[in-house]
Scaffold this motif. Structure first.
Motif, mmCIF file in Angstrom:
data_model
loop_
_atom_site.group_PDB
_atom_site.id
_atom_site.type_symbol
_atom_site.label_atom_id
_atom_site.label_comp_id
_atom_site.label_asym_id
_atom_site.label_seq_id
_atom_site.Cartn_x
_atom_site.Cartn_y
_atom_site.Cartn_z
ATOM 1 N N MET A 1 15.884 -3.203 -9.916
ATOM 2 C CA MET A 1 14.774 -3.575 -8.964
ATOM 3 C C MET A 1 15.234 -4.717 -8.037
ATOM 4 N N LYS A 2 15.994 -5.443 -8.388
ATOM 5 C CA LYS A 2 16.709 -6.626 -7.386
ATOM 6 C C LYS A 2 17.608 -5.825 -6.485
ATOM 7 N N ASN A 3 18.252 -4.877 -6.840
ATOM 8 C CA ASN A 3 19.128 -4.367 -5.907
ATOM 9 C C ASN A 3 18.225 -3.618 -4.822
ATOM 10 N N ALA A 4 17.109 -3.031 -5.177
ATOM 11 C CA ALA A 4 16.177 -2.221 -4.226
ATOM 12 C C ALA A 4 15.579 -3.126 -3.463
ATOM 13 N N ILE A 5 15.138 -4.292 -3.707
ATOM 14 C CA ILE A 5 14.486 -5.518 -2.958
ATOM 15 C C ILE A 5 15.526 -6.022 -2.044
ATOM 16 N N LYS A 6 16.680 -6.263 -2.531
ATOM 17 C CA LYS A 6 17.920 -6.674 -1.565
ATOM 18 C C LYS A 6 18.271 -5.787 -0.381
ATOM 19 N N THR A 7 18.414 -4.258 -0.742
ATOM 20 C CA THR A 7 18.536 -3.558 -0.050
ATOM 21 C C THR A 7 17.695 -3.280 1.310
ATOM 22 N N ASP A 8 16.356 -3.412 0.867
ATOM 23 C CA ASP A 8 15.265 -3.515 1.785
ATOM 24 C C ASP A 8 15.283 -4.672 2.450
ATOM 25 N N PHE A 9 15.568 -5.739 2.157
ATOM 26 C CA PHE A 9 15.593 -7.121 2.771
ATOM 27 C C PHE A 9 16.612 -6.704 4.138
ATOM 28 N N LEU A 10 17.686 -6.232 3.373
ATOM 29 C CA LEU A 10 18.801 -6.120 4.636
ATOM 30 C C LEU A 10 18.361 -5.120 5.703
ATOM 31 N N ARG A 11 17.644 -3.855 5.227
ATOM 32 C CA ARG A 11 17.278 -3.061 6.196
ATOM 33 C C ARG A 11 16.182 -3.648 7.018
ATOM 34 N N ALA A 12 15.419 -4.564 6.560
ATOM 35 C CA ALA A 12 14.297 -5.263 7.293
ATOM 36 C C ALA A 12 14.874 -6.263 8.171
ATOM 37 N N PHE A 13 15.492 -7.169 7.701
ATOM 38 C CA PHE A 13 16.116 -8.297 8.571
ATOM 39 C C PHE A 13 17.304 -8.265 9.430
ATOM 40 N N GLY A 14 18.439 -7.248 8.978
ATOM 41 C CA GLY A 14 19.438 -6.997 9.860
ATOM 42 C C GLY A 14 19.350 -6.113 10.828
ATOM 43 N N THR A 15 18.370 -5.757 11.328
ATOM 44 C CA THR A 15 18.182 -4.816 12.435
ATOM 45 C C THR A 15 17.593 -5.686 13.809
ATOM 46 N N LYS A 16 17.920 -4.962 14.843
ATOM 47 C CA LYS A 16 17.528 -5.444 16.334
ATOM 48 C C LYS A 16 15.887 -5.439 16.323
ATOM 49 N N LYS A 17 15.577 -4.584 15.469
ATOM 50 C CA LYS A 17 13.837 -4.346 15.640
ATOM 51 C C LYS A 17 13.257 -5.679 15.117
ATOM 52 N N LEU A 84 14.818 7.647 -5.019
ATOM 53 C CA LEU A 84 14.075 7.938 -6.445
ATOM 54 C C LEU A 84 14.839 8.264 -7.389
ATOM 55 N N LEU A 85 16.148 8.956 -7.043
ATOM 56 C CA LEU A 85 16.986 9.138 -8.169
ATOM 57 C C LEU A 85 17.740 7.600 -8.819
ATOM 58 N N ARG A 86 17.805 6.548 -7.886
ATOM 59 C CA ARG A 86 18.392 5.280 -8.674
ATOM 60 C C ARG A 86 17.370 4.487 -9.051
ATOM 61 N N ILE A 87 15.989 4.476 -8.721
ATOM 62 C CA ILE A 87 14.984 3.866 -9.108
ATOM 63 C C ILE A 87 13.480 4.643 -9.388
ATOM 64 N N THR A 88 12.803 3.912 -10.210
ATOM 65 C CA THR A 88 11.507 4.689 -10.466
ATOM 66 C C THR A 88 10.582 4.509 -9.294
ATOM 67 N N LYS A 89 9.512 5.500 -9.152
ATOM 68 C CA LYS A 89 8.488 5.169 -7.979
ATOM 69 C C LYS A 89 7.733 3.908 -8.123
ATOM 70 N N LYS A 90 7.477 3.367 -9.204
ATOM 71 C CA LYS A 90 6.711 2.017 -9.283
ATOM 72 C C LYS A 90 7.885 1.085 -8.757
ATOM 73 N N GLN A 91 8.987 0.945 -8.859
ATOM 74 C CA GLN A 91 10.002 -0.047 -8.566
ATOM 75 C C GLN A 91 10.093 0.438 -6.921
ATOM 76 N N TYR A 92 10.223 1.401 -6.537
ATOM 77 C CA TYR A 92 10.152 1.940 -5.088
ATOM 78 C C TYR A 92 8.882 1.255 -4.148
ATOM 79 N N ILE A 93 7.846 1.529 -4.854
ATOM 80 C CA ILE A 93 6.644 1.004 -3.994
ATOM 81 C C ILE A 93 6.438 -0.457 -4.056
#
Length: 124
Positions: A1-17, A84-93
């Protein structure tokens, strides 16, 4: 779960957008503050720009645009099944909701802070 949030944070904050959205947020505040001819101080400009117009609604739309399209991008590039192979749907959401909220809050905060700092150079 922590890795999913960490990856999403990197995708959100590490872009030009993200940085572009902060600049757009500042422009929203700045353009809407130009309507007032008599501004006493910085807090007056911020409060009346925020309270007496549709600036708050426009700011929410701009702030949520940072990471709201992540799900559609993952579906478009067929990456959703690998997530979804790595984490559950609940963790993804949960990770998407947390990341969307935090990134929207960060854009709102940074855009407003830049507006107040910019106004403080010209107003008392």
């Amino acid at each position: 779960m922590k890795n999913a949030i960490k990856t999403d944070f990197l995708r959100a904050f590490g872009t030009k957008k993200f940085f572009l959205t902060v600049i757009v947020m500042f422009c929203v505040w700045q353009i809407n503050s130009l309507r007032f001819t008599y501004v006493q101080d910085v807090m007056y400009a911020y409060v009346y720009t925020k309270g007496l117009s549709i600036t708050t609604l426009l700011a929410m739309v701009v702030a949520s645009s940072v990471y709201c399209s992540s799900y559609s991008e993952e579906c478009e590039h067929d990456l959703l099944k690998y997530f979804l192979l790595r984490i559950t749907k609940k963790q993804y959401i949960i990770s998407k909701i947390v990341t969307c909220f935090v990134s929207a809050f960060a854009v709102s905060l940074l855009g407003s802070l830049i507006f107040v700092l910019f106004q403080s150079f010209s107003l008392p």
